[in-house]
Design a protein around this motif. Structure first.
Motif, PDB file in Angstrom:
ATOM      1  N   ALA A  35       1.861   5.487  20.517  1.00  0.00           N
ATOM      2  CA  ALA A  35       0.997   6.026  19.462  1.00  0.00           C
ATOM      3  C   ALA A  35       1.572   5.730  18.081  1.00  0.00           C
ATOM      4  N   ALA A  36       2.882   5.893  17.942  1.00  0.00           N
ATOM      5  CA  ALA A  36       3.511   5.598  16.654  1.00  0.00           C
ATOM      6  C   ALA A  36       3.335   4.135  16.294  1.00  0.00           C
ATOM      7  N   GLY A  37       3.481   3.251  17.268  1.00  0.00           N
ATOM      8  CA  GLY A  37       3.297   1.827  17.009  1.00  0.00           C
ATOM      9  C   GLY A  37       1.882   1.506  16.561  1.00  0.00           C
ATOM     10  N   ILE A  38       0.885   2.136  17.177  1.00  0.00           N
ATOM     11  CA  ILE A  38      -0.513   1.908  16.797  1.00  0.00           C
ATOM     12  C   ILE A  38      -0.755   2.362  15.351  1.00  0.00           C
ATOM     13  N   ILE A  39      -0.260   3.538  15.020  1.00  0.00           N
ATOM     14  CA  ILE A  39      -0.434   4.084  13.662  1.00  0.00           C
ATOM     15  C   ILE A  39       0.259   3.198  12.637  1.00  0.00           C
ATOM     16  N   LEU A  40       1.486   2.810  12.932  1.00  0.00           N
ATOM     17  CA  LEU A  40       2.245   1.975  11.996  1.00  0.00           C
ATOM     18  C   LEU A  40       1.592   0.617  11.807  1.00  0.00           C
ATOM     19  N   TYR A  41       1.044   0.061  12.867  1.00  0.00           N
ATOM     20  CA  TYR A  41       0.395  -1.243  12.722  1.00  0.00           C
ATOM     21  C   TYR A  41      -0.885  -1.122  11.907  1.00  0.00           C
ATOM     22  N   GLU A  42      -1.608  -0.027  12.048  1.00  0.00           N
ATOM     23  CA  GLU A  42      -2.802   0.192  11.219  1.00  0.00           C
ATOM     24  C   GLU A  42      -2.402   0.266   9.747  1.00  0.00           C
ATOM     25  N   ALA A  43      -1.275   0.931   9.467  1.00  0.00           N
ATOM     26  CA  ALA A  43      -0.791   0.983   8.087  1.00  0.00           C
ATOM     27  C   ALA A  43      -0.419  -0.402   7.592  1.00  0.00           C
ATOM     28  N   LEU A  44       0.260  -1.174   8.427  1.00  0.00           N
ATOM     29  CA  LEU A  44       0.630  -2.542   8.041  1.00  0.00           C
ATOM     30  C   LEU A  44      -0.617  -3.378   7.776  1.00  0.00           C
ATOM     31  N   LYS A  45      -1.607  -3.255   8.631  1.00  0.00           N
ATOM     32  CA  LYS A  45      -2.855  -4.019   8.455  1.00  0.00           C
ATOM     33  C   LYS A  45      -3.536  -3.663   7.144  1.00  0.00           C
TER      34      LYS A  45
END
Length: 272
Positions: A257-267
């Motif tokens: 879940a943390a990875g998904i959230i962080l990648y959305e922020a990066l995107k």
């Protein structure tokens, strides 16, 4: 980002959650600081200390000094029976044993100031009640890959950042600022005073992750899978959001879940 500041199932020890799913291994003997004076010297020298175990009945002039220095450095002290100390070492521990840290903990305000002075937009993670070191290591790895600058953890109720956490992070815990605080609520106050929005990952809300503005300064709270985020922390948050799922399954693992959230922020931060 390198460490230039200094140059979802886990148990809940404070909230009465279910049984532990993961038991941390016994600390290596080489990581132990044994005895009152050696611990005192380590504290005075600024050596990184993960935790201090102290005999419940320990007395003497040096004991209050150890407690005072530990409190000043946000180093947790566990008061324990003698059996616990004897289980850590067979040496003459004098009622005090410390575990040397693998991470140098940094002051939250110093980290915020450094990030903003570098012209970067803060992207921080707050970990609440996550007690599996492998999850923390995986979260740190995703954080570094996605450009987060700091991880904030409490001094109690979270896994020790030991050798296994370092290994699970593939070295990421050495490349990201780690701030250990004695109160996550006070940390949220500090973030708010610095204009950083606090968001909480929560399954029971209508707001979807991709509807959140992650381009602004933000800190995201991640909680353990069994109990979620502590209610007071949810209440102190500015936004509650959820990660949409295709099926009606329980939830994502907290590190995923943390990875998904962080990648959305990066995107959001990199798409023009």
């Amino acid at each position: 980002m390198d460490r230039k500041f200094n140059s979802f199932k886990g148990d809940r020890d404070k909230r009465g959650g279910g049984p532990k799913r993961y038991a941390a291994p016994r600390p290596k003997q080489s990581s132990l600081i044994i005895g009152r004076q050696p611990v005192m010297e380590a504290l005075n020298s600024g050596k990184s200390i993960e935790r201090i175990y102290m005999l419940r009945t320990a007395t003497g002039d040096i004991i209050p000094q150890i407690r005072e220095l530990a409190a000043a450095g946000n180093i947790p002290i566990n008061t324990v029976p003698v059996e616990k100390l004897n289980g850590l070492t067979q040496a003459n521990h004098q009622g005090v044993v410390a575990i040397a840290g693998n991470v140098t903990y940094l002051d939250l305000q110093d980290v915020i100031s450094h990030v903003t002075e570098q012209g970067e937009t803060p992207l921080f993670l707050i970990l609440d009640g996550i007690t599996d070191v492998r999850n923390i290591g995986a979260i740190a790895r995703s954080a570094v890959c996605c450009g987060a600058q700091a991880i904030i953890i409490p001094d109690k109720g979270v896994a020790a950042l030991n050798e296994e956490a370092m290994k699970s992070s593939a070295g990421a815990l050495e490349k990201i600022a780690v701030c250990r605080v004695n109160s996550l609520l006070k940390a949220i106050d500090t973030l708010h005073l610095n204009g950083i929005k606090v968001m909480t990952s929560e399954m029971e809300t209508d707001v979807k992750l991709y509807e959140c503005d992650l381009k602004e300064p933000v800190a995201v709270i991640m909680g353990a899978e069994d109990n979620g985020v502590y209610p007071a922390l949810r209440k102190a948050s500015d936004t509650l959001f959820r990660i949409p799922m295709a099926g009606n399954f329980e939830s994502f693992n907290v590190s995923v879940a943390a990875g998904i959230i962080l990648y959305e922020a990066l995107k959001q931060r990199t798409i023009v």
